[in-house]
Design a protein around this motif. Sequence first.
Motif, PDB file in Angstrom:
ATOM      1  N   GLU A 102      49.922  42.306  42.157  1.00 14.02           N
ATOM      2  CA  GLU A 102      48.698  41.653  41.685  1.00 14.02           C
ATOM      3  C   GLU A 102      48.729  40.151  41.958  1.00 14.02           C
ATOM      4  N   ARG A 107      47.231  36.727  39.929  1.00 10.79           N
ATOM      5  CA  ARG A 107      46.786  36.388  38.568  1.00 10.79           C
ATOM      6  C   ARG A 107      46.327  34.945  38.491  1.00 10.79           C
ATOM      7  N   ALA A 165      44.642  43.622  40.782  1.00 13.31           N
ATOM      8  CA  ALA A 165      45.801  44.464  41.118  1.00 13.31           C
ATOM      9  C   ALA A 165      45.465  45.387  42.284  1.00 13.31           C
ATOM     10  N   SER A 210      48.843  48.796  39.963  1.00 13.27           N
ATOM     11  CA  SER A 210      48.004  49.205  38.827  1.00 13.27           C
ATOM     12  C   SER A 210      48.835  49.680  37.636  1.00 13.27           C
ATOM     13  N   ASN A 226      48.684  45.191  35.146  1.00 12.84           N
ATOM     14  CA  ASN A 226      47.340  45.760  35.001  1.00 12.84           C
ATOM     15  C   ASN A 226      47.291  46.846  33.923  1.00 12.84           C
ATOM     16  N   GLY A 246      44.159  48.449  32.020  1.00  9.44           N
ATOM     17  CA  GLY A 246      43.555  48.877  33.291  1.00  9.44           C
ATOM     18  C   GLY A 246      43.970  50.296  33.660  1.00  9.44           C
ATOM     19  N   GLU A 262      41.549  46.337  41.689  1.00  6.53           N
ATOM     20  CA  GLU A 262      41.157  46.470  40.286  1.00  6.53           C
ATOM     21  C   GLU A 262      41.238  45.099  39.599  1.00  6.53           C
ATOM     22  N   SER A 276      41.219  43.080  36.136  1.00  2.00           N
ATOM     23  CA  SER A 276      41.394  43.258  34.689  1.00  2.00           C
ATOM     24  C   SER A 276      41.386  41.901  34.000  1.00  2.00           C
ATOM     25  N   SER A 295      38.164  46.888  32.697  1.00  2.00           N
ATOM     26  CA  SER A 295      38.649  46.759  34.074  1.00  2.00           C
ATOM     27  C   SER A 295      37.597  47.298  35.031  1.00  2.00           C
TER      28      SER A 295
END
Length: 267
Positions: free
Chosen positions: A123, A125, A155, A160, A164, A169, A180, A182, A198
């Motif tokens: 991911e 962030r 992510a 995931s 996440n 998520g 994805e 979140s 999410s």
Amino acid sequence: MTLKYSICFKKEAITEMYIDSFKKRLSKDGFVYDEENPDYVFFLGGDGTFLRSVHKYIDIVNRIKFVGLNAGTLGFFLDYSTRDIDNLINDLLSGNVLETTYPLLQATVISKKETRQIYAVNEVRIENPFKSLVCDVSINEHKLETFAGNGLIVASSLGSSAYNKSLGGAVIEHNLPLLEISEIASIQNNAYRSLASSLVVGGDRVISFFGKLDEVVIGYDHELIKDMRRVNEIKITLSDKKITLIRKVDHNYIDVLRKAFIIDKEL
Ligand code: NAP
């Protein structure tokens, strides 16, 4: 043909003595150690060790095959065990393995002074641990929302099941090339309103966070951007950089998921 290899390992879990015997075992079968330009990277430890080995070889990642040996932790990316070396080498040499390829996440981080590309397995962030982060979120240049809260992550399917998942998520099967988004502790009141769940979108989408992002911490996998100021936009999508993982032929995602998250409850 010479098979060039390198090793990344989790120092807390694997001894130097083990690495020495692993290298001897590999050289018996014609593998040659090449730290700079390996065909195979053996990573010994856990999923975190995989993240670190991908980042170590990020510039040449497309031509490497990553092979994981689990030293006792979760193991989303590691099908073989450190007790399983003979089977692993036999499988590798006979081609009795499953090669799976996944795109990395790519984030373009834009500031007034520079534009930087970063890549992630799990991911990307943005977080502000000190005060509310407020930024706009758009997908393919269509505004979704103005988000306020502690942060946002994007992510991959591979990621995931990591941060996440802790954020509520959905866990996504690895072979689905999706993105994805979140939220981290979003504010929902009369001043701010965001999706508050999410959101999974196609892998061809470009997700943008923009606004005054100069105070945010930008993280990707175990890494942080520490030396970039006045960031005003981050665009995240799936990359042309891909990782190839060697798995057991009988690899089954549902079994891995069950072992990682469910089975303890039945013991
Ligand atoms: P790390 O020790 O390398 O990883 C933290 C934990 O996440 C470890 O138990 C690791 O498994 C597991 N993990 C890593 N990738 C995973 C995946 N794709 N699916 C399921 N579990 C996974 O910690 P780090 O150096 O801080 O950062 C690496 C990763 O940690 C980040 O990419 C992020 O996803 C995750 N993280 C999670 C949280 C959270 O859940 N609240 C917060 C921050 C970071 P192993 O023990 O097998 O290595």
